[in-house]
Design an enzyme around this catalytic site. Sequence first.
Site, PDB file in Angstrom:
ATOM      1  N   CYS A 377      12.294 -31.729  -2.318  1.00 15.26           N
ATOM      2  CA  CYS A 377      11.554 -33.116  -2.069  1.00 15.26           C
ATOM      3  C   CYS A 377      11.310 -33.932  -3.355  1.00 15.26           C
ATOM      4  O   CYS A 377      11.289 -35.207  -3.116  1.00 15.26           O
ATOM      5  CB  CYS A 377      10.162 -32.661  -1.505  1.00 15.26           C
ATOM      6  SG  CYS A 377       9.177 -31.783  -2.732  1.00 15.26           S
ATOM      7  N   HIS A 436       4.470 -31.080  -1.311  1.00 13.45           N
ATOM      8  CA  HIS A 436       5.226 -31.854  -0.955  1.00 13.45           C
ATOM      9  C   HIS A 436       5.240 -33.301  -1.583  1.00 13.45           C
ATOM     10  O   HIS A 436       4.242 -33.784  -1.844  1.00 13.45           O
ATOM     11  CB  HIS A 436       5.434 -31.999   0.812  1.00 13.45           C
ATOM     12  CG  HIS A 436       6.736 -32.757   1.376  1.00 13.45           C
ATOM     13  ND1 HIS A 436       7.999 -32.733   0.849  1.00 13.45           N
ATOM     14  CD2 HIS A 436       6.399 -34.073   1.825  1.00 13.45           C
ATOM     15  CE1 HIS A 436       8.765 -33.629   1.399  1.00 13.45           C
ATOM     16  NE2 HIS A 436       7.874 -34.282   2.083  1.00 13.45           N
ATOM     17  N   ASP A 459       9.462 -41.239   3.142  1.00 15.55           N
ATOM     18  CA  ASP A 459       9.996 -40.027   2.952  1.00 15.55           C
ATOM     19  C   ASP A 459      11.438 -39.566   3.201  1.00 15.55           C
ATOM     20  O   ASP A 459      11.818 -39.661   4.211  1.00 15.55           O
ATOM     21  CB  ASP A 459       9.004 -38.888   3.657  1.00 15.55           C
ATOM     22  CG  ASP A 459       9.156 -37.492   3.067  1.00 15.55           C
ATOM     23  OD1 ASP A 459       9.790 -37.174   2.234  1.00 15.55           O
ATOM     24  OD2 ASP A 459       8.549 -36.833   3.548  1.00 15.55           O
ATOM     25  N   ASN A 499      -3.693 -33.851   7.181  1.00 17.03           N
ATOM     26  CA  ASN A 499      -4.945 -33.576   7.668  1.00 17.03           C
ATOM     27  C   ASN A 499      -4.821 -32.854   8.996  1.00 17.03           C
ATOM     28  O   ASN A 499      -5.860 -33.051   9.695  1.00 17.03           O
ATOM     29  CB  ASN A 499      -5.565 -34.999   8.006  1.00 17.03           C
ATOM     30  CG  ASN A 499      -6.989 -34.776   7.890  1.00 17.03           C
ATOM     31  OD1 ASN A 499      -7.657 -33.965   7.641  1.00 17.03           O
ATOM     32  ND2 ASN A 499      -7.712 -35.995   8.373  1.00 17.03           N
ATOM     33  N   ASP A 501      -5.285 -29.075  11.022  1.00 12.13           N
ATOM     34  CA  ASP A 501      -6.041 -27.967  10.561  1.00 12.13           C
ATOM     35  C   ASP A 501      -4.896 -26.636  10.969  1.00 12.13           C
ATOM     36  O   ASP A 501      -4.148 -26.683  11.542  1.00 12.13           O
ATOM     37  CB  ASP A 501      -7.245 -27.603  12.147  1.00 12.13           C
ATOM     38  CG  ASP A 501      -8.223 -28.982  11.644  1.00 12.13           C
ATOM     39  OD1 ASP A 501      -8.663 -29.256  10.645  1.00 12.13           O
ATOM     40  OD2 ASP A 501      -8.957 -28.883  12.332  1.00 12.13           O
ATOM     41  N   GLU A 548     -13.377 -34.316   3.473  1.00  9.36           N
ATOM     42  CA  GLU A 548     -13.487 -33.447   4.498  1.00  9.36           C
ATOM     43  C   GLU A 548     -14.788 -32.880   5.082  1.00  9.36           C
ATOM     44  O   GLU A 548     -15.790 -33.029   4.490  1.00  9.36           O
ATOM     45  CB  GLU A 548     -13.129 -32.139   3.535  1.00  9.36           C
ATOM     46  CG  GLU A 548     -11.276 -32.052   3.660  1.00  9.36           C
ATOM     47  CD  GLU A 548     -10.448 -31.950   4.331  1.00  9.36           C
ATOM     48  OE1 GLU A 548     -11.173 -31.780   5.501  1.00  9.36           O
ATOM     49  OE2 GLU A 548      -9.261 -31.829   4.292  1.00  9.36           O
ATOM     50  N   GLU A 553     -13.801 -38.121   9.296  1.00 10.18           N
ATOM     51  CA  GLU A 553     -12.556 -37.184   9.182  1.00 10.18           C
ATOM     52  C   GLU A 553     -12.652 -36.374  10.363  1.00 10.18           C
ATOM     53  O   GLU A 553     -11.260 -36.225  10.943  1.00 10.18           O
ATOM     54  CB  GLU A 553     -12.917 -36.153   7.860  1.00 10.18           C
ATOM     55  CG  GLU A 553     -11.589 -35.315   7.574  1.00 10.18           C
ATOM     56  CD  GLU A 553     -11.407 -34.001   8.241  1.00 10.18           C
ATOM     57  OE1 GLU A 553     -10.438 -33.147   8.048  1.00 10.18           O
ATOM     58  OE2 GLU A 553     -12.618 -33.625   8.517  1.00 10.18           O
TER      59      GLU A 553
END
Length: 817
Positions: A377, A436, A459, A499, A501, A548, A553
């Site tokens: 990467c 990354h 990317d 972001n 979970d 967070e 958020e």
Amino acid sequence: MMDGPRSDVGRWGGNPLQPPTTPSPEPEPEPDGRSRRGGGRSFWARCCGCCSCRNAADDDWGPEPSDSRGRGSSSGTRRPGSRGSDSRRPVSRGSGVNAAGDGTIREGMLVVNGVDLLSSRSDQNRREHHTDEYEYDELIVRRGQPFHMLLLLSRTYESSDRITLELLIGNNPEVGKGTHVIIPVGKGGSGGWKAQVVKASGQNLNLRVHTSPNAIIGKFQFTVRTQSDAGEFQLPFDPRNEIYILFNPWCPEDIVYVDHEDWRQEYVLNESGRIYYGTEAQIGERTWNYGQFDHGVLDACLYILDRRGMPYGGRGDPVNVSRVISAMVNSLDDNGVLIGNWSGDYSRGTNPSAWVGSVEILLSYLRTGYSVPYGQCWVFAGVTTTVLRCLGLATRTVTNFNSAHDTDTSLTMDIYFDENMKPLEHLNHDSVWNFHVWNDCWMKRPDLPSGFDGWQVVDATPQETSSGIFCCGPCSVESIKNGLVYMKYDTPFIFAEVNSDKVYWQRQDDGSFKIVYVEEKAIGTLIVTKAISSNMREDITYLYKHPEGSDAERKAVETAAAHGSKPNVYANRGSAEDVAMQVEAQDAVMGQDLMVSVMLINHSSSRRTVKLHLYLSVTFYTGVSGTIFKETKKEVELAPGASDRVTMPVAYKEYRPHLVDQGAMLLNVSGHVKESGQVLAKQHTFRLRTPDLSLTLLGAAVVGQECEVQIVFKNPLPVTLTNVVFRLEGSGLQRPKILNVGDIGGNETVTLRQSFVPVRPGPRQLIASLDSPQLSQVHGVIQVDVAPAPGDGGFFSDAGGDSHLGETIPMASRGGA
């Protein structure tokens, strides 16, 4: 190329540990960059919208490839390109032709005897356009900004004379597509193109030429036509008069405009930078030589666009250009620049950790047309920064720590365990990369609603397909921050990276799975880039996500998840928690013993009994874990409000046989609270540090004069390093150089010296790396302040010198531990 994009060991979960198949060399490309290999649709054929090759999933790729190839003279990228001396170019001269095409020059005809594009690096044009560092003789300008040229005429210019400038690009230039630009001198052109007479003095004519802020970028052929009472004349095409036009972050009318000079200096003109890796708690940094101004690099960047026939008409749009670059920097689909390899076996190429910059990679691709082995990467991102900066886009390299890879568009990271909370690796297709690396580039987004201009994620690492192609972006950072995953391009995937979970699922007695724990703060824990005007690290997490745990958020996460494949995942949450768990790993250097520990804290007013299980394995930085080589079970009694620590020592001899790239390890901790039924689960990644190379400059550095650098390295391992290779590279200092030094004994210290000749003045960075089968990720850098040559403009004429590859170097000295 590998057997398939999902066969790479160390890259995808659930793959067996087996060596990769060796990629077969791609066929030698034709001179225009097209492969001799038949069969299969080209990149743009798969992506265009024409009736003959349309794919329903390919609507994201912009203009149709209507610029056909096959007739006319090409202004495509030549290999290997011109050398980069700064000597004043002679005025180009040509016999020209009249309107009849017979070459007859009639009396009174206005003949252009020569053209001076004022293209020297020390001339006004290059300095005003911020292109004076490019190691090229040709004129390089940025669109939307005027430049000057001189015409040497056969007689005095008269008001009745008509002069027209023409710029052409591609094999079939057309006015309607912007590939044939006609600029009448003294009259307003179309789309912002115009030319004016600044001064007429005898037979010399000084012109100011204005380019369109929406111009196609690339290398244009240039000619001049004149018309007078005696007839018409056309100056023949001359390769010395080719003009490169780039994006212009200094032009307010250009959609890539950046309104901060310090940003432009950093994100467009800086030739080196820092790339961050490791883990959030153990951040490593390496200096990367972007080298966007090095001789041959600009040609390589344009060759990338040519390689699969990107329509010239689409090359003025930074959205299209950046999207194509994200696809072509990796080799999947289109035989692009770099072959990805996460297997740990790099015997048929270069270990990704050994690269120190982009120049060697890009020049190899330009020279051979073959994809370069290998990249991961940070290499893909480093090369992308080089290409986009070279073309004129403000670009930075960004590292996301604890970066999720969502394979099922659930926008959650799903981790599966058996009844005893042991990881079920064959089901764990989602993964969390220790880090990354991708890119941010700055542009307006006229294709999106207002509010989504600015930083866009691109990317080039091939992870998932987009419209059937391995590419990603550009994606507005603002849309990521607010969970607007329906905005193009590829927002759901990037949102999950920063972001989502972490959802822990436990297998039940009936074979079903139940959510036992949701870790809300485990993904995208730190997002960083190199700070402007310094080598410090800048935290840009706030640009990608709200604080967070804040309401904003949580709303962003739940908004995004509602558009995922598991929209009801948050309807089934676990029970309340009263026992907390903290996991720590001792900071250790490769070759040393280490210690991991788990702290348990009882927040309840009652006694708690915790059955704890620790599993330790090595892991690739992509989150793919290897064999569990050590585990510990323990039952812990906790009084009300009390805490206790469980430790597990790990000896070097225990982990040495299992080590993989990056020296990373994964500690899986699971537990069960007997009294409350609470399930504890935590994954903690840490890495073993590697030593740095020590570089010392021996004497002053002056343009054109040889100077010397000393490199010192101590082997931290008690074993011999075999087939040790050093790499050395630095823009304006040293073309890419490979030094084969043989073996280095266990705990041995070695010293070597290398000479180099600086070619450009100013602050420079010389970067080195060491690689061997036993140890990688070893690098070092030194700042070199280069003084101009006495009595010279500062540039040395050997800037286009050859790279030095594969040289065998004896050690200057060796020492024991």
